[in-house]
Enzyme design. Structure first.
Site, PDB file in Angstrom:
ATOM      1  N   GLY A 110       0.823  -1.206   0.000  1.00 52.26           N
ATOM      2  CA  GLY A 110       0.000   0.000   0.000  1.00 52.26           C
ATOM      3  C   GLY A 110       0.854   1.250   0.000  1.00 52.26           C
ATOM      4  O   GLY A 110       0.509   2.257   0.620  1.00 52.26           O
ATOM      5  N   ALA A 111       1.988   1.191  -0.712  1.00 49.29           N
ATOM      6  CA  ALA A 111       2.988   2.265  -0.631  1.00 49.29           C
ATOM      7  C   ALA A 111       2.738   3.424  -1.584  1.00 49.29           C
ATOM      8  O   ALA A 111       3.490   4.392  -1.579  1.00 49.29           O
ATOM      9  CB  ALA A 111       4.378   1.686  -0.903  1.00 49.29           C
ATOM     10  N   ASN A 112       1.694   3.357  -2.385  1.00 46.40           N
ATOM     11  CA  ASN A 112       1.472   4.422  -3.356  1.00 46.40           C
ATOM     12  C   ASN A 112       0.923   5.700  -2.733  1.00 46.40           C
ATOM     13  O   ASN A 112       1.104   6.791  -3.282  1.00 46.40           O
ATOM     14  CB  ASN A 112       0.498   3.945  -4.437  1.00 46.40           C
ATOM     15  CG  ASN A 112       0.367   4.931  -5.578  1.00 46.40           C
ATOM     16  OD1 ASN A 112       1.360   5.280  -6.217  1.00 46.40           O
ATOM     17  ND2 ASN A 112      -0.847   5.415  -5.828  1.00 46.40           N
ATOM     18  N   GLY A 123      -0.975   7.601   1.197  1.00 46.67           N
ATOM     19  CA  GLY A 123      -1.312   7.508   2.613  1.00 46.67           C
ATOM     20  C   GLY A 123      -0.157   7.112   3.510  1.00 46.67           C
ATOM     21  O   GLY A 123       1.003   7.487   3.302  1.00 46.67           O
ATOM     22  N   ILE A 124      -0.470   6.304   4.521  1.00 43.92           N
ATOM     23  CA  ILE A 124       0.523   5.876   5.499  1.00 43.92           C
ATOM     24  C   ILE A 124       1.649   5.093   4.832  1.00 43.92           C
ATOM     25  O   ILE A 124       2.818   5.240   5.182  1.00 43.92           O
ATOM     26  CB  ILE A 124      -0.145   5.030   6.596  1.00 43.92           C
ATOM     27  CG1 ILE A 124      -1.106   5.896   7.426  1.00 43.92           C
ATOM     28  CG2 ILE A 124       0.895   4.389   7.510  1.00 43.92           C
ATOM     29  CD1 ILE A 124      -1.934   5.110   8.419  1.00 43.92           C
ATOM     30  N   GLY A 125       1.293   4.246   3.867  1.00 38.83           N
ATOM     31  CA  GLY A 125       2.305   3.446   3.183  1.00 38.83           C
ATOM     32  C   GLY A 125       3.333   4.303   2.467  1.00 38.83           C
ATOM     33  O   GLY A 125       4.541   4.027   2.536  1.00 38.83           O
ATOM     34  N   TYR A 185     -14.677  -4.535   8.740  1.00 38.53           N
ATOM     35  CA  TYR A 185     -13.385  -3.834   8.790  1.00 38.53           C
ATOM     36  C   TYR A 185     -12.705  -4.098  10.131  1.00 38.53           C
ATOM     37  O   TYR A 185     -11.501  -4.393  10.192  1.00 38.53           O
ATOM     38  CB  TYR A 185     -13.595  -2.332   8.585  1.00 38.53           C
ATOM     39  CG  TYR A 185     -12.307  -1.547   8.582  1.00 38.53           C
ATOM     40  CD1 TYR A 185     -11.498  -1.523   7.449  1.00 38.53           C
ATOM     41  CD2 TYR A 185     -11.893  -0.840   9.710  1.00 38.53           C
ATOM     42  CE1 TYR A 185     -10.295  -0.817   7.437  1.00 38.53           C
ATOM     43  CE2 TYR A 185     -10.700  -0.140   9.711  1.00 38.53           C
ATOM     44  CZ  TYR A 185      -9.907  -0.124   8.576  1.00 38.53           C
ATOM     45  OH  TYR A 185      -8.721   0.570   8.581  1.00 38.53           O
TER      46      TYR A 185
END
Length: 329
Positions: free
Chosen positions: A47-49, A51-53, A203
């Site tokens: 999820g690095a694209n 936000g937190i990532g 979730y």
């Protein structure tokens, strides 16, 4: 007249409550004080694209770490931005679709061929809600992206992590892990017309499962040098929120969540601090199976202490992701 006065008083009390909540969120926030150099180390961030990532990858790259950005989105711009900001050319983008077990296996196979070791694995990617009820693997999309995909990925990369003197695995969970109805029966939730609370519980279940997985990995990897911890980054303003609005078109839900973000929300850099801390802080050497919030260990949801449930969830997860006997720990 009395009704008007009462309304004004209630409004003032509400505003004071919002102000105090905002101040609490700001003054309790902690950032990592670690100055660890990561030159010579390799990290994978899912999820690095954005936000937190993205912020986590940026932070680790600034420490000299080789970064493998893993995401389903096109990461070319994000990759080039990190290289530019950190002057670290060892940043690479690889496609990973956690909603596909085949994609997870293909990604892991590529990593096993290209890397001699892996120092840090950050299981961060996630979705808030999903329009569909099933992926092509027959799993619930939220559970598969947030939990099952990472569960499989971690198993497949354990060999590389064991080759490091002190490998680290970080599972990004959430405070909503406390809002769950997780059981063995609804681990792979099946409902054709889910209500709002069904989606919230799903979730929460996925994030509680992340904590349980981190704890069990920690126990099974004890003595290998690999530390496994989970974290909650508080309420963070990330693309997950806007994507959630496209699924749950409920005005009151959007108003409540929007207000909560304004009052309690943090930006992605602030949210990434606890993730980075768990990944790099020297003070945490030897610490495993912990749940971090505000960069300190905190109490987990009660079900995470239920050893029998954790064992059942683990074994069911092995079945759902199709682990072979050789891949099991």
């Amino acid at each position: 007249m009395e009704l008007l006065i009462l309304s004004c008083e209630m409004f003032i009390i509400f505003c004071v409550f919002l102000l105090l909540s905002h101040l609490y969120a700001r003054f309790t926030m902690r950032v990592t004080r670690s100055n660890s150099c990561l030159v010579g180390k390799t990290a994978i961030v899912t999820g690095a694209n954005s936000g937190i990532g993205y912020q986590t990858a940026l932070n680790l790259a600034s420490r000299g770490c080789k970064i493998i950005m893993a995401d389903v989105a096109d990461m070319e711009k994000s990759k080039l931005d990190i290289i530019k900001f950190t002057n670290n050319p060892n940043v690479f983008a690889k496609h990973l679709d956690l909603s596909s077990l085949k994609s997870v296996r293909d990604f892991a196979s590529e990593i096993l061929k290209s890397e001699d070791k892996l120092d840090i694995l950050i299981n961060n990617a996630g979705v808030g809600m999903a329009k569909n009820n099933r992926t092509g693997d027959g799993l619930h999309p939220v559970m598969q992206v947030n939990y099952f995909g990472h569960f499989l990925l971690t198993h497949l990369l354990i060999g590389l992590l064991k080759k490091c003197a002190s490998g680290r695995i970080v599972f990004t969970s959430s405070l909503l892990a406390f809002t769950n109805n997780l059981s063995l029966k609804n681990l792979n939730f099946d409902c054709q017309n889910p209500k709002l609370f069904d989606r919230i519980f799903m979730y929460g279940n996925s994030k509680l499962s992340m904590i349980m997985a981190a704890d069990t990995f920690a126990k099974k990897l004890k003595g290998t040098g690999v530390a496994v911890n989970s974290v909650h980054p508080w309420l963070v303003k990330t693309p997950i929120v806007t994507n959630t609005y496209t699924v749950q078109r409920d005005v009151f839900f959007q108003m409540f969540f929007g207000l909560s973000q304004c009052v309690l929300g943090r930006d992605s850099w602030e949210g990434s601090q606890v993730v980075v801390h768990a990944a790099v802080s020297r003070k945490l050497e030897g610490m495993t199976g912990e749940f971090f919030g505000e960069c300190v260990p905190c109490r987990k949801p009660s079900k995470a202490y239920n050893e029998e449930l954790c064992k059942d969830i683990w074994e069911a997860s092995e079945f759902y992701v199709g682990l072979t006997p050789e891949e099991r720990l």
